[in-house]
Structures are given as C-alpha cells and as structure tokens.
Design a protein around this motif. Sequence first.
Motif, PDB file in Angstrom:
ATOM      1  N   ILE A  21      12.646  20.295  22.259  1.00 15.94           N
ATOM      2  CA  ILE A  21      12.849  21.735  22.413  1.00 15.94           C
ATOM      3  C   ILE A  21      13.907  22.217  21.417  1.00 15.94           C
ATOM      4  CG2 ILE A  21      13.742  23.519  23.977  1.00 15.94           C
ATOM      5  CD1 ILE A  21      12.396  21.855  26.282  1.00 15.94           C
ATOM      6  N   LEU A  22      14.980  21.455  21.268  1.00 13.91           N
ATOM      7  CA  LEU A  22      16.013  21.813  20.295  1.00 13.91           C
ATOM      8  C   LEU A  22      15.470  21.740  18.866  1.00 13.91           C
ATOM      9  CD1 LEU A  22      19.087  20.047  21.921  1.00 13.91           C
ATOM     10  CD2 LEU A  22      18.774  22.518  21.623  1.00 13.91           C
ATOM     11  N   THR A  23      14.636  20.745  18.598  1.00 10.07           N
ATOM     12  CA  THR A  23      14.019  20.625  17.277  1.00 10.07           C
ATOM     13  C   THR A  23      13.121  21.830  16.989  1.00 10.07           C
ATOM     14  OG1 THR A  23      14.097  18.212  17.373  1.00 10.07           O
ATOM     15  CG2 THR A  23      12.538  19.174  15.814  1.00 10.07           C
ATOM     16  N   MET A  24      12.351  22.241  17.983  1.00 11.39           N
ATOM     17  CA  MET A  24      11.489  23.409  17.799  1.00 11.39           C
ATOM     18  C   MET A  24      12.323  24.683  17.646  1.00 11.39           C
ATOM     19  SD  MET A  24       8.503  22.274  17.485  1.00 11.39           S
ATOM     20  CE  MET A  24       7.571  23.792  17.537  1.00 11.39           C
ATOM     21  N   THR A  25      13.486  24.728  18.296  1.00 13.71           N
ATOM     22  CA  THR A  25      14.400  25.856  18.109  1.00 13.71           C
ATOM     23  C   THR A  25      14.854  25.907  16.653  1.00 13.71           C
ATOM     24  OG1 THR A  25      15.123  25.726  20.413  1.00 13.71           O
ATOM     25  CG2 THR A  25      16.589  26.874  18.868  1.00 13.71           C
ATOM     26  N   LEU A  51      22.472  28.738  12.436  1.00 17.64           N
ATOM     27  CA  LEU A  51      22.116  28.473  13.841  1.00 17.64           C
ATOM     28  C   LEU A  51      21.107  27.318  13.927  1.00 17.64           C
ATOM     29  CD1 LEU A  51      21.870  32.095  15.294  1.00 17.64           C
ATOM     30  CD2 LEU A  51      23.674  30.388  15.709  1.00 17.64           C
ATOM     31  N   ALA A  52      20.200  27.253  12.964  1.00 20.95           N
ATOM     32  CA  ALA A  52      19.248  26.137  12.906  1.00 20.95           C
ATOM     33  C   ALA A  52      19.996  24.812  12.717  1.00 20.95           C
ATOM     34  CB  ALA A  52      18.243  26.348  11.771  1.00 20.95           C
ATOM     35  N   PHE A  58      22.306  19.123  17.520  1.00 24.92           N
ATOM     36  CA  PHE A  58      22.241  18.748  18.931  1.00 24.92           C
ATOM     37  C   PHE A  58      20.933  18.065  19.330  1.00 24.92           C
ATOM     38  CE2 PHE A  58      25.574  22.096  19.167  1.00 24.92           C
ATOM     39  CZ  PHE A  58      26.598  21.247  19.558  1.00 24.92           C
ATOM     40  N   ASP A  59      19.866  18.212  18.543  1.00 24.78           N
ATOM     41  CA  ASP A  59      18.618  17.552  18.947  1.00 24.78           C
ATOM     42  C   ASP A  59      18.743  16.032  18.887  1.00 24.78           C
ATOM     43  OD1 ASP A  59      18.324  17.107  16.178  1.00 24.78           O
ATOM     44  OD2 ASP A  59      16.389  18.111  16.045  1.00 24.78           O
ATOM     45  N   GLY A  60      19.369  15.539  17.840  1.00 25.88           N
ATOM     46  CA  GLY A  60      19.569  14.087  17.736  1.00 25.88           C
ATOM     47  C   GLY A  60      20.520  13.568  18.796  1.00 25.88           C
ATOM     48  N   LYS A  65      21.408  10.566  23.754  1.00 22.35           N
ATOM     49  CA  LYS A  65      22.075  10.616  25.062  1.00 22.35           C
ATOM     50  C   LYS A  65      21.075  10.438  26.202  1.00 22.35           C
ATOM     51  CE  LYS A  65      25.792  11.893  27.532  1.00 22.35           C
ATOM     52  NZ  LYS A  65      26.983  11.110  27.618  1.00 22.35           N
ATOM     53  N   LEU A  66      19.917  11.069  26.079  1.00 25.19           N
ATOM     54  CA  LEU A  66      18.905  11.005  27.135  1.00 25.19           C
ATOM     55  C   LEU A  66      17.906   9.869  26.923  1.00 25.19           C
ATOM     56  CD1 LEU A  66      18.279  14.845  27.434  1.00 25.19           C
ATOM     57  CD2 LEU A  66      19.610  13.400  28.992  1.00 25.19           C
TER      58      LEU A  66
END
Length: 179
Positions: A21-25, A51-52, A58-60, A65-66
């Motif tokens: 989702i962050l990557t698509m953002t 912003l990208a 944060f996507d990585g 983390k998850l």
Amino acid sequence: MFLSQVIDNTIKKLKTQLANILTMTNLFLGGFAIIFTLHGNLSLSLLLIFLAALADRFDGLAARKLKSESDLGKQLDSMSDIISFGVAPALLMYEGILNVLSVPGIFFTILYISCGAFRLARFNITESNGYFTGLPITAAGCILTFSYLGIPYFPPQFFLFLTLLLSFFMVSPFKIKKV
C-alpha cells in the motif's frame, strides 16, 4: 465470534499488504507529480516527489518489520521508483529549465530516466549484501528534485551537468552501504 474472526483476518491482511500500500502510494504521488508538471504546477510536483520519497522510505521498513518482504514487493517498488524518482524529477527539470537547451536538454532528460531504469533492473537481479551498487534512484531523484529550487541562481548548463552526473552515478560500479 464470527465478526471477531473477520476483523482479525482483515487486520492480518492489511498488515501483510501495508508495504505494498505504501509502495502504491509512492507510485500515485509520482504519477500525480508528472501530471502536475505537465499542467505547469512545478512547485506542487516538487512537493509530491518528496512525499513519494517518504512513502518509499517507509514501505521497505514496513515490509521488514512485518516480515512481508516478497519478490512482488521488490518489483513493484522498482516500478514505482522509476515513476517517482526517474520520470517525475526528469520531467520536472525538463519543464523547469532543461527545455531551453533544446536537443541536449531532451537527450539528458531521457538519459537520466534510462540510467535510472538500468540501475533498478540491476538492483532487482542482485542479492542484497548490505550495499547498493551505484547511487540509488531515490537519492538521485531527490537531489535532482531539490536542485529545482536553484533554477533562479544557476545557468541551464549547471542542471544539464547535474543530470549527467546523477545518471553516471546511478549506473557506476561503486558501493554505498545501506542505512
């Protein structure tokens, strides 16, 4: 009981997809930056590229983390990066200053995008060893985007040289430690 399971499953799926989702953002912000550049709103484009970069950062982190790192995520991240840190900054600089240089401006704009694509392809086929080979496209894109603020102070040739330099650094063989 049933509602609780549905909520738990939904939360679990969202956690596993948070990185994507962050990557698509990142991709959406880069796409919007391109559209705003084409409509002459270069300042908003600059903001969207930065912003990208935040979303990309944060996507990585989220994936690690998850524990949701995947080959699909790696490919999607690279495709997003070529939009947000390849095409968007190159087009921003072309529209902002490089277009006054005619053919050299066009050539170096496309060279930058090509070197970014090559760098991402090379990254995708190599094993992670704690180092980047060449300047990451995110860093190159942020430097190029930030340089937009210097347009009133430097001649167009400076930006042509910077674009060439960043292109070269992305495909160069030097190693940079990952942070």
